[in-house]
Design an enzyme around this catalytic site. Structure first.
Site, PDB file in Angstrom:
ATOM      1  N   CYS A  80       0.958  -1.100   0.005  1.00  0.00           N
ATOM      2  CA  CYS A  80       0.046   0.114  -0.161  1.00  0.00           C
ATOM      3  C   CYS A  80       0.991   1.321  -0.091  1.00  0.00           C
ATOM      4  O   CYS A  80       1.786   1.522  -1.066  1.00  0.00           O
ATOM      5  CB  CYS A  80      -1.096  -0.050   1.057  1.00  0.00           C
ATOM      6  SG  CYS A  80      -0.158  -0.189   2.900  1.00  0.00           S
TER       7      CYS A  80
ATOM      8  N   ARG B 283      -2.539  -0.468   5.386  1.00  0.00           N
ATOM      9  CA  ARG B 283      -3.240  -1.388   4.737  1.00  0.00           C
ATOM     10  C   ARG B 283      -3.169  -2.621   4.450  1.00  0.00           C
ATOM     11  O   ARG B 283      -4.107  -3.385   4.233  1.00  0.00           O
ATOM     12  CB  ARG B 283      -3.669  -0.196   3.704  1.00  0.00           C
ATOM     13  CG  ARG B 283      -4.524   0.976   4.358  1.00  0.00           C
ATOM     14  CD  ARG B 283      -4.825   2.200   3.059  1.00  0.00           C
ATOM     15  NE  ARG B 283      -3.864   2.802   2.704  1.00  0.00           N
ATOM     16  CZ  ARG B 283      -3.639   3.459   1.530  1.00  0.00           C
ATOM     17  NH1 ARG B 283      -4.898   3.862   1.002  1.00  0.00           N
ATOM     18  NH2 ARG B 283      -2.589   4.277   1.193  1.00  0.00           N
TER      19      ARG B 283
END
Lengths: 143, 297
Positions: free
Chosen positions: B248, B253
């Protein structure tokens, strides 16, 4: 900029942090976060008056008034963003009541000087710098 | 001594490792149980102080899990010192929860896994669900007796990918979990996030776009096994035995997606590229693709 450009209230806030043991500084920031006043109805009813602070990871909006050269700063940030609320609260307390010249003379690196860089991380402090820059810009435009 | 798994949820029973999640009810009933430590890990460094699950300790990703100087995680001694100070023993069951749909909780879980902490679970729905159900929060400081967590060397080989690994991996299953705008190159950071140090925008060639939030249900918890299979197997074409890398912006994430692929769907070779876009997007002469298509090498 010399240290003497720093208004007394911001110097007091800085000294309060620096005199607090590093481990307890977050709790002092939490006190500021809790103290962030709700914005007045007049301002709350006009969200278009607010400027989004893009440097902050959480939604924070500021609005600065200049009346007879005296600055009043308003800010709003959600409860789930307490760090941002704390930064905003420090600036609301520190800038409100100053003259426009006094606000513009605040050293740009004030956020780095209050002893929170280690506890909060430099990345997060950047959000407070963005808030201060934007407040100064509004003062320049409105005075 | 390990704590029993949460077998109350039919949803969990469908996952590859049902024991990796617990419900808020399960946790509420077991607070204070010896051998169970609750850890809060948030994006906002002050959120824990505004009120946390009673007895929970805080672990901050930025100031505690990261090395203060080098862009890396703490080493074995640093992790042992941290967990000893937090009062976590090597055989404790650790349940982690946090804000933002457990991004940072999943990140912390992944870092715990680099050190081989065996029993580490997530609270399904995270901090938001606990609060929305009106469960107790406290500002009372948690004090746990210090432990003597052993010094365990971090093992990056199985679940962490470096930039060089990713360069060699292009063309193999690669999942970009950022927003579509970051993937296409319209911007370098998540919408509503600050610009944060990547000089170029776009994605790693051949990476598929599967935003992390696709794994999250409307109630804030993880989607069901069938829904996740539809997204990652049918949609993204991942197959058992695949060697997968997820990335990410800074690896938080993608930790969430790593958790889904590894623990909920049972993929055995998933690595998180924590350097992610803030490294790749600033590295000299690495290939980058812009636009909505994965592109070729």
């Amino acid at each position: 900029m010399s240290a003497s450009d720093l208004p007394d209230i911001l110097a007091d806030i800085r000294d309060g942090f620096l005199e607090t043991p590093e481990a307890d500084r977050l709790l002092l920031l939490l006190e500021y976060s809790d103290e962030l006043p709700a914005v007045s109805d007049e301002v709350a009813n006009h969200p278009e008056m607010y400027e989004r602070v893009a440097e902050c990871q959480s939604p924070v909006y500021i609005y600065v008034e200049v009346n007879d050269d005296i600055v009043t700063m308003h800010a709003t940030a959600p409860p789930e963003a307490p760090t941002t609320r704390g930064f905003a609260s420090i600036l609301v307390q520190g800038l409100t009541g100053l003259t426009s010249d006094e606000v513009l003379a605040i050293p740009d690196d004030y956020p780095q000087s209050i002893g929170l860089t280690k506890a909060v991380s430099p990345l997060r402090i950047g959000g407070m710098t963005g808030m201060l820059m934007r407040a100064k810009k509004q003062v320049r435009q409105k005075r | 001594m390990a704590i029993e798994f949460d077998s109350s949820s039919p949803k969990f029973a469908e996952y590859a490792e049902p024991g990796r999640l617990v419900t808020t009810e399960w946790l509420a009933e077991r607070l204070g149980t010896p051998g169970l430590v609750v850890v809060e890990s948030d994006e906002d460094v002050l959120l824990y102080e505004t009120g946390h699950i009673p007895g929970a300790v805080k672990v901050d990703w930025h100031t505690e899990l990261n090395d203060p100087v080098v862009r890396d995680y703490v080493d074995g001694e640093g992790f042992a010192e941290l967990l000893s100070r937090k009062g976590i023993a090597r055989d404790d069951t650790v349940v982690i929860y946090g804000d933002k749909n457990n991004w940072w909780a999943a990140y912390a879980l992944w870092v715990f896994s680099l050190f081989g902490h065996e029993d580490v679970r997530l609270l399904d729905g995270g901090r938001d669900r606990w609060i929305s159900e009106g469960r107790e929060l406290t500002r009372a400081a948690t004090t746990r007796p210090a432990t003597e967590y052993p010094v365990v060397e971090r093992d990056d080989s199985a679940i962490r990918a470096y930039k060089e690994d990713v360069l060699a991996h292009i063309g193999n299953p690669l999942i970009d979990v950022r927003s579509p705008e970051e993937y296409s190159g319209e911007r370098t950071t998540a919408p509503a996030y600050p610009e944060e140090g990547a000089l170029r925008a776009g994605h790693i060639p051949t990476a598929q776009s599967v935003p992390w939030a696709k794994a999250v249900a409307e109630d804030g918890g993880f989607k069901s096994r069938a829904e996740l299979d539809a997204i990652y197997r049918d949609g993204a074409g991942l197959k058992d035995g695949d060697d997968v890398v997820a990335y990410c912006r800074i690896g938080e994430r993608s930790s969430h997606t790593w958790f889904v692929l590894t623990h909920l769907l049972g993929f055995e070779n998933v690595r998180n590229y924590d350097g992610s876009w803030t490294e790749w997007g600033s590295a000299v002469r690495v290939p980058i693709v812009t636009g909505a298509e994965p592109g070729a090498l």
